[in-house]
Write a protein that holds these residues in place. Structure first.
Motif, PDB file in Angstrom:
ATOM      1  N   SER A  14       8.373 -52.872 -29.799  1.00  0.00           N
ATOM      2  CA  SER A  14       7.631 -52.092 -29.964  1.00  0.00           C
ATOM      3  C   SER A  14       7.626 -50.410 -30.059  1.00  0.00           C
ATOM      4  CB  SER A  14       6.297 -52.072 -28.876  1.00  0.00           C
ATOM      5  OG  SER A  14       7.145 -51.150 -27.125  1.00  0.00           O
ATOM      6  N   GLU A  15       6.471 -49.971 -31.022  1.00  0.00           N
ATOM      7  CA  GLU A  15       6.625 -48.729 -31.082  1.00  0.00           C
ATOM      8  C   GLU A  15       6.423 -47.852 -30.318  1.00  0.00           C
ATOM      9  OE1 GLU A  15       3.980 -46.534 -33.975  1.00  0.00           O
ATOM     10  OE2 GLU A  15       3.015 -47.813 -33.135  1.00  0.00           O
ATOM     11  N   LYS A  16       6.380 -48.003 -28.931  1.00  0.00           N
ATOM     12  CA  LYS A  16       7.340 -46.858 -27.985  1.00  0.00           C
ATOM     13  C   LYS A  16       8.744 -47.119 -27.607  1.00  0.00           C
ATOM     14  CE  LYS A  16       4.739 -48.497 -24.412  1.00  0.00           C
ATOM     15  NZ  LYS A  16       4.540 -48.593 -22.786  1.00  0.00           N
ATOM     16  N   GLN A  17       9.668 -48.237 -28.150  1.00  0.00           N
ATOM     17  CA  GLN A  17      11.093 -48.243 -27.870  1.00  0.00           C
ATOM     18  C   GLN A  17      11.681 -47.993 -28.658  1.00  0.00           C
ATOM     19  OE1 GLN A  17      10.647 -52.163 -25.277  1.00  0.00           O
ATOM     20  NE2 GLN A  17      10.766 -50.839 -23.822  1.00  0.00           N
ATOM     21  N   VAL A  18      10.918 -47.152 -30.127  1.00  0.00           N
ATOM     22  CA  VAL A  18      11.538 -47.252 -31.609  1.00  0.00           C
ATOM     23  C   VAL A  18      12.939 -46.200 -31.413  1.00  0.00           C
ATOM     24  CG1 VAL A  18      11.760 -45.963 -34.159  1.00  0.00           C
ATOM     25  CG2 VAL A  18       9.963 -46.843 -32.692  1.00  0.00           C
ATOM     26  N   GLU A  19      13.214 -45.176 -30.449  1.00  0.00           N
ATOM     27  CA  GLU A  19      14.272 -44.564 -30.441  1.00  0.00           C
ATOM     28  C   GLU A  19      15.648 -45.725 -30.073  1.00  0.00           C
ATOM     29  OE1 GLU A  19      15.802 -40.094 -28.588  1.00  0.00           O
ATOM     30  OE2 GLU A  19      14.056 -41.350 -27.861  1.00  0.00           O
ATOM     31  N   TRP A  20      14.754 -46.439 -28.611  1.00  0.00           N
ATOM     32  CA  TRP A  20      16.202 -47.239 -28.180  1.00  0.00           C
ATOM     33  C   TRP A  20      16.389 -48.754 -29.332  1.00  0.00           C
ATOM     34  CZ3 TRP A  20      19.515 -48.526 -24.598  1.00  0.00           C
ATOM     35  CH2 TRP A  20      19.770 -49.300 -24.290  1.00  0.00           C
ATOM     36  N   LEU A  21      15.629 -48.927 -30.330  1.00  0.00           N
ATOM     37  CA  LEU A  21      16.057 -49.941 -31.200  1.00  0.00           C
ATOM     38  C   LEU A  21      16.893 -49.201 -31.902  1.00  0.00           C
ATOM     39  CD1 LEU A  21      15.456 -53.038 -32.172  1.00  0.00           C
ATOM     40  CD2 LEU A  21      13.537 -51.446 -33.633  1.00  0.00           C
ATOM     41  N   GLU A  22      16.841 -47.785 -32.184  1.00  0.00           N
ATOM     42  CA  GLU A  22      17.752 -46.568 -33.634  1.00  0.00           C
ATOM     43  C   GLU A  22      19.275 -46.676 -32.458  1.00  0.00           C
ATOM     44  OE1 GLU A  22      15.502 -43.024 -33.559  1.00  0.00           O
ATOM     45  OE2 GLU A  22      14.486 -43.913 -35.418  1.00  0.00           O
ATOM     46  N   GLN A  23      19.098 -46.444 -30.953  1.00  0.00           N
ATOM     47  CA  GLN A  23      20.105 -46.326 -30.768  1.00  0.00           C
ATOM     48  C   GLN A  23      20.888 -47.771 -30.620  1.00  0.00           C
ATOM     49  OE1 GLN A  23      21.986 -43.810 -28.324  1.00  0.00           O
ATOM     50  NE2 GLN A  23      23.667 -44.866 -29.441  1.00  0.00           N
ATOM     51  N   LYS A  24      20.650 -48.915 -30.862  1.00  0.00           N
ATOM     52  CA  LYS A  24      21.066 -50.257 -30.848  1.00  0.00           C
ATOM     53  C   LYS A  24      21.770 -50.070 -31.862  1.00  0.00           C
ATOM     54  CE  LYS A  24      18.306 -52.752 -27.529  1.00  0.00           C
ATOM     55  NZ  LYS A  24      17.648 -53.603 -27.055  1.00  0.00           N
ATOM     56  N   ARG A  25      20.679 -49.918 -33.236  1.00  0.00           N
ATOM     57  CA  ARG A  25      21.482 -49.796 -34.540  1.00  0.00           C
ATOM     58  C   ARG A  25      22.802 -49.266 -34.653  1.00  0.00           C
ATOM     59  NH1 ARG A  25      17.757 -46.528 -37.793  1.00  0.00           N
ATOM     60  NH2 ARG A  25      18.808 -45.217 -36.983  1.00  0.00           N
ATOM     61  N   ASP A  26      22.602 -47.763 -33.866  1.00  0.00           N
ATOM     62  CA  ASP A  26      23.502 -47.125 -34.040  1.00  0.00           C
ATOM     63  C   ASP A  26      25.158 -47.738 -33.079  1.00  0.00           C
ATOM     64  OD1 ASP A  26      22.372 -44.897 -35.270  1.00  0.00           O
ATOM     65  OD2 ASP A  26      21.996 -43.774 -33.912  1.00  0.00           O
ATOM     66  N   TRP A  27      24.755 -48.257 -32.041  1.00  0.00           N
ATOM     67  CA  TRP A  27      25.508 -49.346 -31.763  1.00  0.00           C
ATOM     68  C   TRP A  27      26.595 -50.379 -32.628  1.00  0.00           C
ATOM     69  CZ3 TRP A  27      22.187 -49.056 -26.872  1.00  0.00           C
ATOM     70  CH2 TRP A  27      23.311 -47.899 -25.636  1.00  0.00           C
ATOM     71  N   LEU A  28      25.489 -51.164 -32.725  1.00  0.00           N
ATOM     72  CA  LEU A  28      25.853 -52.318 -33.733  1.00  0.00           C
ATOM     73  C   LEU A  28      26.624 -52.112 -35.323  1.00  0.00           C
ATOM     74  CD1 LEU A  28      22.845 -53.796 -33.517  1.00  0.00           C
ATOM     75  CD2 LEU A  28      25.140 -55.017 -32.293  1.00  0.00           C
ATOM     76  N   GLY A  29      26.251 -50.341 -35.851  1.00  0.00           N
ATOM     77  CA  GLY A  29      27.481 -50.014 -37.004  1.00  0.00           C
ATOM     78  C   GLY A  29      27.004 -50.700 -37.611  1.00  0.00           C
ATOM     79  N   GLU A  30      28.024 -51.477 -38.993  1.00  0.00           N
ATOM     80  CA  GLU A  30      28.263 -51.745 -40.613  1.00  0.00           C
ATOM     81  C   GLU A  30      28.074 -53.619 -40.015  1.00  0.00           C
ATOM     82  OE1 GLU A  30      31.333 -52.920 -43.596  1.00  0.00           O
ATOM     83  OE2 GLU A  30      31.982 -52.800 -41.337  1.00  0.00           O
ATOM     84  N   LEU A  31      27.312 -53.845 -38.561  1.00  0.00           N
ATOM     85  CA  LEU A  31      27.187 -55.057 -38.999  1.00  0.00           C
ATOM     86  C   LEU A  31      25.462 -55.828 -39.211  1.00  0.00           C
ATOM     87  CD1 LEU A  31      28.451 -56.346 -35.246  1.00  0.00           C
ATOM     88  CD2 LEU A  31      28.998 -57.631 -37.724  1.00  0.00           C
ATOM     89  N   VAL A  32      24.490 -54.048 -38.988  1.00  0.00           N
ATOM     90  CA  VAL A  32      23.204 -54.053 -39.124  1.00  0.00           C
ATOM     91  C   VAL A  32      22.855 -54.335 -41.024  1.00  0.00           C
ATOM     92  CG1 VAL A  32      20.979 -53.023 -39.380  1.00  0.00           C
ATOM     93  CG2 VAL A  32      22.614 -53.148 -37.674  1.00  0.00           C
ATOM     94  N   TYR A  33      22.085 -55.209 -41.160  1.00  0.00           N
ATOM     95  CA  TYR A  33      21.355 -55.752 -42.080  1.00  0.00           C
ATOM     96  C   TYR A  33      20.722 -54.740 -42.680  1.00  0.00           C
ATOM     97  CZ  TYR A  33      19.720 -58.220 -46.098  1.00  0.00           C
ATOM     98  OH  TYR A  33      18.355 -59.149 -47.612  1.00  0.00           O
ATOM     99  N   ASP A  34      21.317 -54.593 -44.612  1.00  0.00           N
ATOM    100  CA  ASP A  34      20.574 -53.325 -45.236  1.00  0.00           C
ATOM    101  C   ASP A  34      19.447 -52.702 -44.856  1.00  0.00           C
ATOM    102  OD1 ASP A  34      23.778 -53.443 -46.552  1.00  0.00           O
ATOM    103  OD2 ASP A  34      23.089 -54.414 -47.904  1.00  0.00           O
ATOM    104  N   ASN A  35      18.730 -53.574 -44.758  1.00  0.00           N
ATOM    105  CA  ASN A  35      16.932 -53.327 -44.915  1.00  0.00           C
ATOM    106  C   ASN A  35      17.276 -52.150 -43.152  1.00  0.00           C
ATOM    107  OD1 ASN A  35      17.553 -54.759 -43.352  1.00  0.00           O
ATOM    108  ND2 ASN A  35      15.554 -56.144 -44.595  1.00  0.00           N
ATOM    109  N   GLY A  36      18.010 -52.120 -42.682  1.00  0.00           N
ATOM    110  CA  GLY A  36      18.001 -51.726 -41.558  1.00  0.00           C
ATOM    111  C   GLY A  36      16.758 -52.040 -40.415  1.00  0.00           C
ATOM    112  N   ILE A  37      15.882 -50.963 -39.884  1.00  0.00           N
ATOM    113  CA  ILE A  37      15.197 -50.863 -39.329  1.00  0.00           C
ATOM    114  C   ILE A  37      13.818 -51.454 -39.729  1.00  0.00           C
ATOM    115  CG2 ILE A  37      13.085 -50.088 -37.340  1.00  0.00           C
ATOM    116  CD1 ILE A  37      15.949 -48.565 -36.649  1.00  0.00           C
ATOM    117  N   LYS A  38      12.970 -53.008 -39.695  1.00  0.00           N
ATOM    118  CA  LYS A  38      11.872 -53.329 -40.273  1.00  0.00           C
ATOM    119  C   LYS A  38      10.623 -52.763 -39.295  1.00  0.00           C
ATOM    120  CE  LYS A  38       9.940 -56.916 -42.503  1.00  0.00           C
ATOM    121  NZ  LYS A  38      10.085 -58.613 -42.950  1.00  0.00           N
ATOM    122  N   ARG A  39       9.109 -52.250 -40.002  1.00  0.00           N
ATOM    123  CA  ARG A  39       8.074 -52.590 -39.300  1.00  0.00           C
ATOM    124  C   ARG A  39       7.235 -52.867 -39.845  1.00  0.00           C
ATOM    125  NH1 ARG A  39       2.629 -49.518 -40.328  1.00  0.00           N
ATOM    126  NH2 ARG A  39       2.355 -48.646 -38.866  1.00  0.00           N
TER     127      ARG A  39
END
Length: 516
Positions: free
Chosen positions: A345-370
């Motif tokens: 949810s919108e309240k946990q965007v920072e948490w999702l960003e942290q997971k994105r940083d951990w996953l690194g290159e595995l994340v698809y090019d468009n990153g986080i989608k709203r």
């Protein structure tokens, strides 16, 4: 003799037959016609077993099978004798042969309809407990009998493999070539093409399919999501009198030269087959099929629009593995292509960003989608990220996702370390602000046994004092139902806080009783 089988196969058949196996059992193991096996063994000089050695018990079984609707030929095939021999024995025992006119006009019409849908005469005979010749004779005046598989050229048969791999069902291939789906299935299996797409059916799963279809899902989408064939979904809908809507069958008539050039140009510019299909108003299977026929090297579904294909077989790092495992236990899911999908949810965007940083290159090019939700909690904002396909994720999905729709996390639990626990607790954990502060993990989607395994692992490996908790929910239509989770005692909560606090961003530390 058939080129499909080797001399080694024939030797195996001979050994199995001499060990006491019958033609039907051997045929089932090798996907071969029992009559063909008998012919081969006779040509090899193998002495067939004498039919006169049947006992009274066998004859009684023949009577029962025939009275249950089996034909003389079907009983004979099971006991490795001719249908005429069975008929002769049963006639001597006073069993009256069934009249071929015992079927109604409605049955005849149904046979015609089934045949037009791609069902073979053999399958109809089994379903109606009749014999092949009766059904064939009745439907011949009304349908064009499909040609035998032997009359299809090798080149055409090899095209079946392409069609199947590019999304056409066995039923659709049969219709295109005016041949039974059984012939198609046998050929695909003989060329090591997996056509099982099997699924363990339950009443709940069929009900779930019905709800999905009423909610707008196509038959094809249900089949792809649940790992089976479209004909399987339609078959169970028919058996349970569930109404469904079908899109018009796809017949791959050649597109114009201008269309082909346009498709090839878009595809070369990295536009996906899905997007081309949407632009052109046609099915993606049609796009992929004809691009392949033109010699265009197709991107596989596992390459996710060719985004980072080098990562498909790459071994994830320790941190990436822990985040993947924790997410599969928590708010993440894996699809059949081997992608990890995480939504918050919108309240946990920072948490999702942290997971994105951990996953690194595995994340698809468009990153986080709203996106804005259209289903549950209509209008609320949701943020998601996808990884590119990876064989490690695909392997975990195969191990932990059941064909019935449930989950089995027993293979994931032994790999849970502090980081995976942080991901799981950040997703589904909660702090209880009473006493010295206990906590819990809402692993309600897993069984009591699986929760017990998880609690034992947390206790023995991470020294967290916890146990399985039980929660009751009452439904108006289903009565009460119990769910299971993990209860973490206050002493265990203190240990866990020290373990996972370094991994949680400030916005998520309320989960462990900090920054509240």
């Amino acid at each position: 003799m058939s080129k499909k089988y080797t001399e080694d196969n024939y030797k195996e058949w001979e050994d199995l037959y001499n060990e006491g196996k019958n033609y039907v059992e051997i045929g089932a193991s090798f996907n071969a016609d029992p009559s063909y096996i008998r012919k081969v063994l006779i040509q090899k000089g193998v002495a067939t077993r004498n039919p006169v050695r049947f006992t009274e018990e066998d004859f009684l079984m023949w009577e029962r099978l025939y009275q249950d609707g089996r034909s003389f030929d079907a009983v004979g095939k099971e006991y490795e004798v001719s249908g005429g021999y069975v008929r002769k024995i049963l006639k001597k025992r006073g069993v009256e042969a069934r009249s071929k006119s015992s079927f109604s006009e409605e049955d005849f019409n149904r046979w015609v309809a089934l045949y037009n849908e791609g069902v073979s005469i053999k399958d109809s005979a089994l379903e109606y407990k009749s014999d092949f010749r009766t059904i064939k004779k009745k439907i011949e005046p009304h349908v064009k009998i499909r040609v035998n598989g032997a009359k299809i050229s090798k080149e055409e048969k090899e095209e079946w493999i392409d069609l199947y791999q590019y999304g056409f069902s066995i039923n659709e291939i049969g219709k295109l070539y005016d041949i039974s789906r059984q012939v198609v299935t046998i050929f695909l299996n003989s060329n090591d093409v997996d056509t099982s797409r099997g699924i363990n059916m339950t009443a709940d799963l069929i009900r779930e399919w019905e709800e999905k279809h009423l909610g707008g899902w196509s038959i094809h989408k249900i089949a792809v999501t649940y790992g089976c064939d479209s004909s399987t979904v339609k078959s169970y809908f028919d058996k349970n009198n569930i109404e469904y809507t079908l899109r018009e069958a796809i017949v791959p008539d050649p597109p114009t030269e201008e269309e082909l050039k346009r498709w090839e140009q878009m595809y070369s510019e990295r536009v996906s087959a899905d997007k081309i299909a949407e632009i052109e108003g046609v099915d993606r299977k049609r796009i992929r099929y004809f691009l392949n026929k033109m010699g265009v090297e197709l991107r596989t579904s596992n390459e996710a629009k060719l985004s980072k294909p080098h990562l498909l077989n790459a071994e994830p790092s320790y941190i990436q593995k822990q985040v993947i495992i924790g997410s599969l236990l928590g708010d993440g899911c894996a699809d059949t292509r081997g992608r990890l999908i995480i939504g918050h949810s919108e309240k946990q965007v920072e948490w999702l960003e942290q997971k994105r940083d951990w996953l690194g290159e595995l994340v698809y090019d468009n990153g986080i989608k709203r996106s804005v939700k259209n289903g549950y909690k209509i209008g609320s904002i949701k943020y998601t990220l996808n990884t590119v396909p990876n064989q490690f994720i695909k392997k975990l999905r195969a191990e932990s996702y059941l064909s019935t729709g449930g989950r089995d996390i027993s293979s994931l639990i032994p790999h849970v370390d502090a980081l995976a626990l942080a991901v799981l607790f950040g997703d589904d954990g909660h702090y209880m602000n009473r006493g010295r502060g206990s906590g819990g993990i809402s692993t309600y989607g897993f069984s009591e046994e699986q929760n017990a395994l998880l609690a034992e692992h947390l206790h023995t490996k991470l020294n967290i004092d916890c146990k399985v908790s039980r929660h009751k929910k009452v439904f108006e239509d289903k009565g009460k139902k119990f769910y299971y989770g993990i209860y973490i005692r206050s002493s265990g909560m203190q240990v866990m806080r020290e373990l996972i606090a370094p991994y949680l961003p400030n916005s998520m530390k309320y989960k462990i009783g900090l920054n509240r």
